[in-house]
Design a protein around this motif. Structure first.
Motif, PDB file in Angstrom:
ATOM      1  N   GLY A 250       0.816  -1.213   0.000  1.00 48.24           N
ATOM      2  CA  GLY A 250       0.000   0.000   0.000  1.00 48.24           C
ATOM      3  C   GLY A 250       0.845   1.256   0.000  1.00 48.24           C
ATOM      4  N   ARG A 254       0.951   4.332  -2.695  1.00 50.45           N
ATOM      5  CA  ARG A 254       0.775   5.737  -2.290  1.00 50.45           C
ATOM      6  C   ARG A 254       1.961   6.587  -2.718  1.00 50.45           C
ATOM      7  NH1 ARG A 254      -1.479   3.020   2.211  1.00 50.45           N
ATOM      8  NH2 ARG A 254       0.533   3.027   3.302  1.00 50.45           N
ATOM      9  N   GLU A 287      -6.599  -4.122   2.995  1.00 47.76           N
ATOM     10  CA  GLU A 287      -7.588  -3.064   2.790  1.00 47.76           C
ATOM     11  C   GLU A 287      -6.918  -1.758   2.376  1.00 47.76           C
ATOM     12  OE1 GLU A 287     -11.182  -0.719   5.214  1.00 47.76           O
ATOM     13  OE2 GLU A 287     -10.068  -2.364   6.162  1.00 47.76           O
ATOM     14  N   ALA A 288      -5.830  -1.396   3.071  1.00 50.81           N
ATOM     15  CA  ALA A 288      -5.114  -0.166   2.733  1.00 50.81           C
ATOM     16  C   ALA A 288      -4.481  -0.263   1.350  1.00 50.81           C
ATOM     17  CB  ALA A 288      -4.047   0.122   3.785  1.00 50.81           C
ATOM     18  N   GLN A 291      -7.202   0.250  -1.265  1.00 51.60           N
ATOM     19  CA  GLN A 291      -7.586   1.666  -1.305  1.00 51.60           C
ATOM     20  C   GLN A 291      -6.552   2.481  -2.080  1.00 51.60           C
ATOM     21  OE1 GLN A 291      -8.094   2.883   2.775  1.00 51.60           O
ATOM     22  NE2 GLN A 291     -10.163   2.008   2.956  1.00 51.60           N
ATOM     23  N   ASP A 294      -6.945   1.779  -5.764  1.00 51.45           N
ATOM     24  CA  ASP A 294      -8.081   2.526  -6.316  1.00 51.45           C
ATOM     25  C   ASP A 294      -7.703   3.986  -6.563  1.00 51.45           C
ATOM     26  OD1 ASP A 294      -9.752   0.336  -6.338  1.00 51.45           O
ATOM     27  OD2 ASP A 294     -10.661   0.777  -4.387  1.00 51.45           O
ATOM     28  N   ALA A 295      -6.929   4.568  -5.640  1.00 49.55           N
ATOM     29  CA  ALA A 295      -6.503   5.962  -5.806  1.00 49.55           C
ATOM     30  C   ALA A 295      -5.621   6.116  -7.044  1.00 49.55           C
ATOM     31  CB  ALA A 295      -5.760   6.433  -4.560  1.00 49.55           C
TER      32      ALA A 295
END
Length: 426
Positions: A250, A254, A287-288, A291, A294-295
């Motif tokens: 994750g 990011r 989960e992170a 997410q 998706d970003a």
């Protein structure tokens, strides 16, 4: 070949190697073909016990391709290496091969016989390996590859995506499940990929960044370092490991948004953005991770995700990949298989920026006829659909006069016209 010292002619040099490399003929001997052939026929042997392949490659740089020995600075440089044995210092040999590749010497490497480390010889060859690596059963079969070798020597390969800019980031797994040798395979994969791209800071060139991730993500090379291919590859080979115990996928995703694709780090605002993620493990926070994926998708970053090995959550890696999954998701058994998907990855990366095919303005109507009988298991039928989808993505599909139109039918006990969804048979 047209041998001679003219500006548009071919110049030839010859060196031999055993315990050391020995310059036998420099390119200044290429006055004409007849004299050169006579000189080659009278070459003597050194016949020492060692196989110092590394010294032979270093001699290309130190002597053979020097202007004072008849080489020309703005001419394509090609070397053809023949060997039937393993080098006495593999590490030094591969280091010398990298130096030749960085100097843009195109190296054809020919492995002769069975008692040889084919992986070493393949590593000596330039990329793509399918063009520059040969293996023959024995010395008697060298003539069988002669025409092919001559043709490939004369032909210039063009880089992929030659006129289409891309900002490309590689995301490499550096967790402690990755041995040093496997991490090196990832770096080699990246550099082999770069070899086939038009890398640079120009408007229409490809810029490359590299990040690694374990407990956290680390920006190792930003796109501002894409000054030229040789310096970029050198930076990538020098990437150090963090080697922490976690797999923070994750944070790696990011980092694409927070750092790698930022203008202050060399990225461009109106250029297609592509990321290629390699991993052999599950993220510490699924989960992170999803997410963050998706970003990235929302930011229009096209993410290729490669799941390596068996101890991995394939559904997680597939979710990281952009849509359609059949195009952006890869699954391979081990790190050695990275080379097998390299060409496909390059092709699909370039496809992100190339206009779709319209068959040169000639309209075409295409129908796919797919076997849907019960001898075809569901996973195999899914592969038929994926194949069809990947084919369609290459073309300019539409109802215009010069566009491509596509139909699909499935057959078993009867034929059905479908819209790429399988209909259960009674």
């Amino acid at each position: 070949m047209d041998i001679g010292m003219g500006e548009t002619q071919v110049r030839v040099g010859v060196e031999s190697f055993s315990d050391f490399a020995h310059v036998k003929l420099t390119m200044r001997n290429s006055t004409n073909k007849t004299n050169l052939e006579k000189k080659v026929e009278t070459l003597s042997r050194d016949n020492a016990p060692w196989t110092n392949t590394g010294d032979a490659l270093r001699t290309l740089l130190s002597t053979m391709f020097k202007e004072e020995h008849g080489s020309r600075p703005n001419v394509k440089h090609v070397a053809i290496l023949l060997t039937d044995g393993n080098s006495q210092d593999k590490e030094a040999t591969l280091h010398a091969a990298d130096a030749c590749h960085d100097a843009n010497i195109k190296v054809f490497a020919i492995a002769i016989g069975d008692y040889i480390d084919h992986r070493e010889v393949k590593a000596i060859a330039s990329n793509p390996k399918a063009k520059y690596y040969f293996k023959t059963k024995n010395f008697d079969t060298l003539n069988e590859i002669l025409d092919n070798l001559i043709g490939r020597s004369c032909k210039d390969e063009k880089p992929e995506c030659p006129e289409h800019p891309i900002d490309l980031v590689f995301i490499l797994d550096d967790s402690n499940t990755i041995w040093d040798k496997l991490f090196q395979k990832q770096l080699n994969f990246v550099n082999n990929f770069i070899d086939l791209m038009n890398v640079g800071m120009g408007v229409n060139q490809v810029r490359v960044g590299v990040e690694t991730f374990s407990e956290f993500a680390h920006a190792k090379v930003t796109m501002g370092n894409s000054i030229d291919k040789a310096s970029l590859k050198k930076r990538i080979r020098a990437i150090s490991r963090e080697n922490a115990p976690w797999t923070n996928t994750g944070d790696a995703l990011r980092k694409l948004l927070s750092t790698m694709f930022k203008e202050e780090h060399g990225s461009r605002p109106n250029v297609k953005r592509v990321a290629i993620l390699l991993t052999d493990g599950n993220s510490q926070n699924k989960e992170a991770t999803l997410q963050a994926a998706d970003a990235c998708h929302d930011a229009n970053i096209k993410v290729f995700a490669v799941a390596i090995g068996d101890n991995i959550d394939y559904t997680e890696v597939k979710a990281i990949a952009s849509d359609p999954k059949a195009r952006f998701y890869f699954q391979i058994p081990d790190f050695d298989a990275l080379d097998k998907i390299s060409n496909s990855l390059i092709h699909r990366t370039c496809k992100e920026v190339k206009p779709p095919l319209n068959c040169q303005g000639n309209p075409v109507d295409i129908v796919f006829v797919l076997d849907g009988s019960n001898s075809i298991e569901d996973p195999h039928f899914e592969q038929e659909l994926n194949f069809t989808s990947n084919f369609i993505e290459e073309f300019d599909i539409g109802l215009g006069d010069n566009q491509v139109r596509v139909g699909v039918e499935i057959f078993s006990n009867y034929t059905q016209m479908v819209t790429l969804r399988r209909k259960k048979q009674p």
